[in-house]
Design an enzyme around this catalytic site. Structure first.
Site, PDB file in Angstrom:
ATOM      1  N   SER A  49       0.741  -1.155  -0.006  1.00 50.82           N
ATOM      2  CA  SER A  49       0.006  -0.024   0.084  1.00 50.82           C
ATOM      3  C   SER A  49       0.908   1.267  -0.093  1.00 50.82           C
ATOM      4  O   SER A  49       1.677   1.499   1.021  1.00 50.82           O
ATOM      5  CB  SER A  49      -0.935  -0.031   1.371  1.00 50.82           C
ATOM      6  OG  SER A  49      -1.955   1.156   1.080  1.00 50.82           O
ATOM      7  N   GLU A  50       0.569   2.138  -0.952  1.00 47.27           N
ATOM      8  CA  GLU A  50       1.747   3.034  -1.302  1.00 47.27           C
ATOM      9  C   GLU A  50       1.801   4.189  -0.263  1.00 47.27           C
ATOM     10  O   GLU A  50       2.926   4.930   0.014  1.00 47.27           O
ATOM     11  CB  GLU A  50       1.378   3.842  -2.432  1.00 47.27           C
ATOM     12  CG  GLU A  50       0.280   4.618  -2.875  1.00 47.27           C
ATOM     13  CD  GLU A  50      -0.801   3.594  -3.453  1.00 47.27           C
ATOM     14  OE1 GLU A  50      -0.705   2.503  -3.161  1.00 47.27           O
ATOM     15  OE2 GLU A  50      -1.490   4.108  -4.107  1.00 47.27           O
TER      16      GLU A  50
END
Lengths: 249, 217
Positions: free
Chosen positions: B46-47
């Protein structure tokens, strides 16, 4: 005044006294995941200060009634440098009316610009955005057969960050994904103010576990017990039937 | 019959390989997480700053400090790790993520992708999409084949680009296309949804493509 004195004097002070006032009209805020890990009390303090014409560097723009949305409501913001502002109607209205300027940065480019600014790096090259509007008017260069675009480091007059725990040296520990942009933001300003959920004495945080060393933190406030962190999108799954009957899973 | 959203996600999940680190976009791409084959080790990134995304929490166990890039509450796994957004995009830009699956407004036959902006309408921003398509080794687009009856797989994008020559594979409810984006760009139709004819697909696709259908179990 050395940093330790500043911290010990201001640690327990009210948030409005933790901010250098009058604020210069160029200000940075730390955010990364919507309302996750945002310095909410310090945003309220900026709102109370009434300072205007702010340039704000923040990944998002908050929602209408929380986070940076509070400063948009009071029209204290002139320009935002962000990657995604989709959740804020106030923002949309002011932007479409030409009252608010926006500079969109790819999220990773924004994170790196802040990191670079804090580390004394004036510019760097990245593949991100090459061949898109983001690269227009910017210097490009080829390295090893690939084209890269030059992006500038960012450094602000003020950073405000949120941490889970801090000690009176200003050492900070963030919690889970609330870390997001906070470490870079903490490093990239002349004046970084942290709001912490828990304040402890030096030595109570394992030095190996410190995310942001205290050198970056000039002032700090402690959040009151029971301080509520908001959830922007509550998503849950159903418990299995066995769990619903009282069995822990 | 065209594929459902879930079937599209299942098709995209066939691009996963054991040991992959994968970033999933918002929307149909998120559904791919439900189709990771049993026994396959895939770490989701998840960035905002997490590797090893767990499922949504049970009611009452939501943690405001634990969200995905879509701002949804999630959970951690024994394999999870947290890091700053700068480190997160360092692993994206640095080519350490194996696969990115994301949505699109338009894809061009040379692999150009547009998915962040429609001029004249409210602009929300690109978030991490430009970094992902520029840095991740393989980019898979999951999208509806048409929008308002108009093709989305085009000769050239008309919307502002997210990335130039970045898309490797396009999965729609009608078909799967491979894009050779290096050298001479080339699109190849490799799969058709059951009951979808080549004639129907031609009518709904502006991009030029070759046909090399593979037998799919």
């Amino acid at each position: 005044m050395n940093a330790i004195q500043a911290l010990s004097q201001l640690s327990y002070g009210p948030p409005e006294r933790a901010l250098p006032i009058p604020l210069a009209p160029a200000c940075r805020k730390a955010r990364g995941g919507g309302l996750c890990g945002i310095p909410s009390v310090l945003i309220e303090a900026i709102r109370e200060s009434g300072v205007r014409d702010l340039t704000i560097v923040s990944n998002n723009a908050g929602i209408d009634d929380a986070g940076l949305g509070l400063l948009l409501q009071t029209r204290q913001v002139r320009k935002m440098i962000s990657s995604y502002v989709g959740e804020n109607r106030t923002f949309a209205e002011q932007f479409l009316a030409g009252e608010l300027e926006i500079e969109f940065n790819p999220q990773g480019t924004l994170a790196e610009r802040i990191r670079a600014g804090g580390a004394g790096i004036p510019a760097f090259f990245t593949r991100t955005g090459v061949g898109t509007e983001v690269a227009k008017g910017k210097e490009t260069r080829e390295f090893d057969g690939e084209t890269y675009v030059m992006e500038r480091g960012l450094f602000a007059d003020l950073s405000i960050v949120h941490a889970w725990m801090g000690d009176t040296e200003g050492n900070l520990v963030y919690r889970k994904t609330a870390r997001n942009f906070n470490p870079m933001m903490a490093s990239a300003s002349r004046m970084t103010v942290a709001q912490v959920e828990h304040l402890v004495k030096p030595g109570e945080i394992n030095p190996d576990h410190i995310h942001t060393p205290g050198i970056f933190i000039k002032r700090m406030i402690v959040l009151p017990p029971g301080f509520e962190k908001r959830i922007e999108q509550r998503t849950v799954r159903k418990r299995p039937a066995a769990a619903a009957a009282g069995e822990e899973v | 019959m065209p594929w459902t959203r879930d079937e599209m996600a299942a098709r995209a999940a066939r691009e996963l390989q054991d040991g992959f680190y994968v970033n999933l976009g918002i929307g149909i791409p998120t559904l791919v997480a439900n189709h990771v084959p049993a026994g396959m080790n895939v770490q989701l990134q998840s960035e905002n700053g997490m590797l090893g995304l767990g499922p949504f929490p049970y009611q009452g166990e939501e943690d405001p400090d634990l969200i995905n890039a879509g701002k949804q509450t999630i959970t951690e796994l024994p394999t999870s790790s947290y890091f700053s957004s700068a480190d997160s995009f360092g692993m994206i830009r640095g080519g350490h993520i194996d696969l990115s699956i994301l949505g699109a407004l338009q894809v061009a036959q040379n692999g150009d992708l547009a998915n962040w902006m429609i001029p004249g309408k409210m602009v929300k921003g690109m978030g991490g999409a430009m970094d992902l398509v520029a840095g991740v080794k393989r980019v898979v687009v999951l999208m509806e084949h048409t929008a308002g009856g108009k093709p989305k797989l085009l000769k050239a994008c008309t919307l502002p680009l997210t990335g130039a020559r970045v898309v490797d594979l396009v999965i729609t409810e009608l078909a799967v296309f491979e894009i050779a984006r290096k050298g001479d760009p080339r699109v190849t139709l490799i799969e058709l949804a059951p009951g979808v004819t080549e004639a129907e697909l031609r009518e709904k696709t502006e991009a030029e493509y070759a046909v090399a259908l593979r037998n799919v179990a």
